[in-house]
Design a protein around this motif. Sequence first.
Motif, mmCIF file in Angstrom:
data_model
loop_
_atom_site.group_PDB
_atom_site.id
_atom_site.type_symbol
_atom_site.label_atom_id
_atom_site.label_comp_id
_atom_site.label_asym_id
_atom_site.label_seq_id
_atom_site.Cartn_x
_atom_site.Cartn_y
_atom_site.Cartn_z
ATOM 1 N N THR A 474 -30.946 74.728 -59.463
ATOM 2 C CA THR A 474 -31.884 74.422 -58.386
ATOM 3 C C THR A 474 -32.847 73.330 -58.825
ATOM 4 O O THR A 474 -33.162 73.186 -60.012
ATOM 5 C CB THR A 474 -32.672 75.674 -57.987
ATOM 6 O OG1 THR A 474 -33.308 76.210 -59.153
ATOM 7 C CG2 THR A 474 -31.737 76.728 -57.408
ATOM 8 N N PRO A 475 -33.343 72.508 -57.889
ATOM 9 C CA PRO A 475 -34.180 71.361 -58.270
ATOM 10 C C PRO A 475 -35.538 71.793 -58.834
ATOM 11 O O PRO A 475 -36.178 72.714 -58.331
ATOM 12 C CB PRO A 475 -34.350 70.598 -56.964
ATOM 13 C CG PRO A 475 -33.261 71.085 -56.072
ATOM 14 C CD PRO A 475 -33.026 72.511 -56.455
ATOM 15 N N LEU A 476 -35.943 71.119 -59.872
ATOM 16 C CA LEU A 476 -37.304 71.230 -60.393
ATOM 17 C C LEU A 476 -38.125 70.017 -59.981
ATOM 18 O O LEU A 476 -39.280 70.153 -59.586
ATOM 19 C CB LEU A 476 -37.283 71.345 -61.922
ATOM 20 C CG LEU A 476 -38.658 71.289 -62.612
ATOM 21 C CD1 LEU A 476 -39.530 72.460 -62.180
ATOM 22 C CD2 LEU A 476 -38.500 71.248 -64.124
ATOM 23 N N VAL A 477 -37.540 68.811 -60.030
ATOM 24 C CA VAL A 477 -38.209 67.576 -59.606
ATOM 25 C C VAL A 477 -37.212 66.785 -58.782
ATOM 26 O O VAL A 477 -36.064 66.571 -59.203
ATOM 27 C CB VAL A 477 -38.683 66.732 -60.809
ATOM 28 C CG1 VAL A 477 -39.436 65.500 -60.314
ATOM 29 C CG2 VAL A 477 -39.552 67.547 -61.751
ATOM 30 N N THR A 478 -37.637 66.363 -57.611
ATOM 31 C CA THR A 478 -36.809 65.513 -56.754
ATOM 32 C C THR A 478 -37.547 64.224 -56.462
ATOM 33 O O THR A 478 -38.771 64.165 -56.509
ATOM 34 C CB THR A 478 -36.453 66.232 -55.443
ATOM 35 O OG1 THR A 478 -37.668 66.693 -54.819
ATOM 36 C CG2 THR A 478 -35.532 67.408 -55.687
ATOM 37 N N ARG A 479 -36.767 63.216 -56.119
ATOM 38 C CA ARG A 479 -37.347 61.897 -55.879
ATOM 39 C C ARG A 479 -36.545 61.178 -54.812
ATOM 40 O O ARG A 479 -35.318 61.295 -54.745
ATOM 41 C CB ARG A 479 -37.352 61.063 -57.165
ATOM 42 C CG ARG A 479 -37.941 59.677 -57.000
ATOM 43 C CD ARG A 479 -37.937 58.906 -58.297
ATOM 44 N NE ARG A 479 -36.572 58.684 -58.789
ATOM 45 C CZ ARG A 479 -36.291 57.890 -59.818
ATOM 46 N NH1 ARG A 479 -37.260 57.284 -60.477
ATOM 47 N NH2 ARG A 479 -35.030 57.733 -60.211
ATOM 48 N N ALA A 480 -37.253 60.377 -53.996
ATOM 49 C CA ALA A 480 -36.593 59.582 -52.964
ATOM 50 C C ALA A 480 -37.378 58.302 -52.762
ATOM 51 O O ALA A 480 -38.606 58.276 -52.926
ATOM 52 C CB ALA A 480 -36.489 60.360 -51.651
ATOM 53 N N ALA A 481 -36.648 57.227 -52.439
ATOM 54 C CA ALA A 481 -37.292 55.945 -52.157
ATOM 55 C C ALA A 481 -37.818 55.957 -50.732
ATOM 56 O O ALA A 481 -37.196 56.503 -49.814
ATOM 57 C CB ALA A 481 -36.305 54.809 -52.350
ATOM 58 N N GLU A 482 -38.981 55.330 -50.574
ATOM 59 C CA GLU A 482 -39.597 55.192 -49.242
ATOM 60 C C GLU A 482 -40.095 53.763 -49.128
ATOM 61 O O GLU A 482 -41.147 53.416 -49.658
ATOM 62 C CB GLU A 482 -40.740 56.197 -49.083
ATOM 63 C CG GLU A 482 -41.357 56.224 -47.705
ATOM 64 C CD GLU A 482 -40.475 56.917 -46.674
ATOM 65 O OE1 GLU A 482 -39.540 57.630 -47.090
ATOM 66 O OE2 GLU A 482 -40.708 56.732 -45.474
ATOM 67 N N GLY A 483 -39.301 52.921 -48.452
ATOM 68 C CA GLY A 483 -39.659 51.509 -48.409
ATOM 69 C C GLY A 483 -39.579 50.921 -49.811
ATOM 70 O O GLY A 483 -38.573 51.039 -50.511
ATOM 71 N N GLU A 484 -40.649 50.263 -50.256
ATOM 72 C CA GLU A 484 -40.720 49.710 -51.608
ATOM 73 C C GLU A 484 -41.236 50.726 -52.609
ATOM 74 O O GLU A 484 -41.273 50.443 -53.804
ATOM 75 C CB GLU A 484 -41.633 48.472 -51.617
ATOM 76 C CG GLU A 484 -41.145 47.323 -50.767
ATOM 77 C CD GLU A 484 -39.843 46.725 -51.277
ATOM 78 O OE1 GLU A 484 -39.028 46.302 -50.451
ATOM 79 O OE2 GLU A 484 -39.650 46.724 -52.510
ATOM 80 N N GLY A 485 -41.676 51.899 -52.145
ATOM 81 C CA GLY A 485 -42.277 52.890 -53.018
ATOM 82 C C GLY A 485 -41.390 54.091 -53.253
ATOM 83 O O GLY A 485 -40.193 54.100 -52.909
ATOM 84 N N GLN A 486 -41.988 55.139 -53.835
ATOM 85 C CA GLN A 486 -41.248 56.353 -54.168
ATOM 86 C C GLN A 486 -42.099 57.580 -53.861
ATOM 87 O O GLN A 486 -43.330 57.526 -53.908
ATOM 88 C CB GLN A 486 -40.884 56.391 -55.658
ATOM 89 C CG GLN A 486 -40.035 55.248 -56.153
ATOM 90 C CD GLN A 486 -39.761 55.387 -57.631
ATOM 91 O OE1 GLN A 486 -39.010 56.272 -58.044
ATOM 92 N NE2 GLN A 486 -40.378 54.552 -58.438
#
Length: 642
Positions: A474-486
């Motif tokens: 199961t995820p502990l840290v997730t990340r996704a791009a949003e435009g030029e940021g994260q």
Amino acid sequence: MLLLGPLGFATPWILSALVTLPVIWLILRAMPPSPKLVRFPGTRLLKGLTDPHPVARHTPWWLLLLRVLAIAALILGFAGPVWKPAADQGLGGPVLIVMDAGWAAAPDWAERQTRALRALDRAGSAGQPAALLLADGRAGGQLPFLPATELPARLRAATPVSWQSQYPEDLDEALAAAPETGLQVLWLSDGLDHPGRAELLAALEARGQVSVIPPLRGRASLELVSGDHPALRLRTTDAGEPPVVRAVGPDPLGIERELARLTPGEPATEAGITTRTIPIDLPSELRNRITRFEIMGEPSAGAVVLADDRVRRRKVALVGDDRVSEGQRLLSPLYYLRRALSPTTDLVEGSLADVLQAAPDVVIMTDQLVPGDEHGLDAWVQEGGLLVRFAGPRMGADEKLGTEPLLPVRLRAGGRDVGGALSWGDPRGISAFATDGLFAGLTPPADATVRAQLLAEPSPELASATIAKLSDGTPLVTRAAEGEGQIVLFHTTANAEWSNLPISGLFVQMLDRLVQSARTQELTLDAESAEQPFWTPRLVLDGFGRAGGPGDLSPVAAVDFAKGPHPGAPAGLYEASERRAALNAGGPIALADWPGATVESATTAPGLSLRGWLIALAALLLAADALGSAFLARGRGGRVAA
């Protein structure tokens, strides 16, 4: 060079023109000065009279002497006379020229080339074979001994490299064509000790005479010292006044220029090397614009430090509820974040509206939903900001959690308790991080566990968005791009309520990686970076410290990259995955010693050139000749006027 006692001549063949001086004397003596023309109608009445002041039939001896001396001075001047010149290699055996070609040889490279070319010219005139060893580590195998006239072109095309001088590893192979005795060696040293130098010196001294030409001035190197408060370390071979160290980067208009000058600390001298620490005490806004530090007036790669994220100090905004009593401060998520981030970042705290006004690089929010977008948080992320969020009981109990926009993945309401008093399971450990991800190289401690977390809704994108997970997947840290940021989400709390991760060293390392990935996503080289398979060059330095493109350089394997600058990886900036690291040439230096070799004094000039003095003397003699000729032409009246 022709030596006549204490006087030497660089081009002695010009002296052969001196044999023409007697001929010039005779020619000048046979040519009288032009007679003075006097027009007088009664010339016939003067017939038979004797002129008491007849026109000279020959040029006066003193005028002849001036002219001959002027010509002799020109001939001697063009012959390149030197008073007490330094002794060059003796005639006889083959000549080997060894040139240190690392970054420390760059400041006086032109003078070193001139000295080597002079030795090759002399060897060519004497018919001696010669070999050239450029100590840059790029050529291997046997050194060929060729006619000395074939080497100047290669020597003129050579340039210093952006790593330290390197000598052949297999000396037997390199010197296979060299004679066992009678070898004449001219070693143009950069003044510093390098690996393999003593072994090469011993091998050459066993074959003949070694003459060493040290640099005429000291050397300096600049090194970046990492830590909570990055600094520069300046090393010089001179104990005098320290050179000027300046920070260079683009100004607000994008024009690269000097942004600041740094003040060195107190010196400490050991084994002839003077070391000074230079703190990088600059505002965050200014520090983030710096691209390089350099020693002014020292054109070498070792005097340049390319700035990476070890130099930049990021501005991090903390947004959360900190309303706890003094005795309960260990319960506050912000307390853990302050302790983890304050040594390496500039912290800003307050409401979301207040911190966004401070233009932070990173915004960290703890256990709360985003209150709409009236403060412009979404636009800030779209423009390149990094938003880091931590879960908590409030988020898990909120009914709007499933529709929260600024999250990398969709979350289930309520969360999961896997290690609480009312659960049947055990706390979950942290799985090893991916070798090509953001946390590559970090090692989760065995006792770091998570008792509760917010679960993500299953989706096809969940696996690619997960950058850290628990032992059950199961995820502990997730990340996704949003435009030029994260947008990054820790699925557990920032305090020890749901996990003991915040009280481990891994928590600090993970936050540091995240903060350093903000904006430019540039990360630094650290001890664990060997997990990265290859590093791709983006900018490289030449031996003079000038930046340029990578050209046709290939990616560098991580094992080779960890060795520092070398022929396959020159000093410069490199990228691997989401990391960007600088290889800088400067570092520890040591003075070289030369037992058994003939060393030219670095404080004594190799001889006083008389060329300029003789040409000036010739000009003065020619000026005196012009005055004397004018004196004779004007006669007695001209003598009075003069």
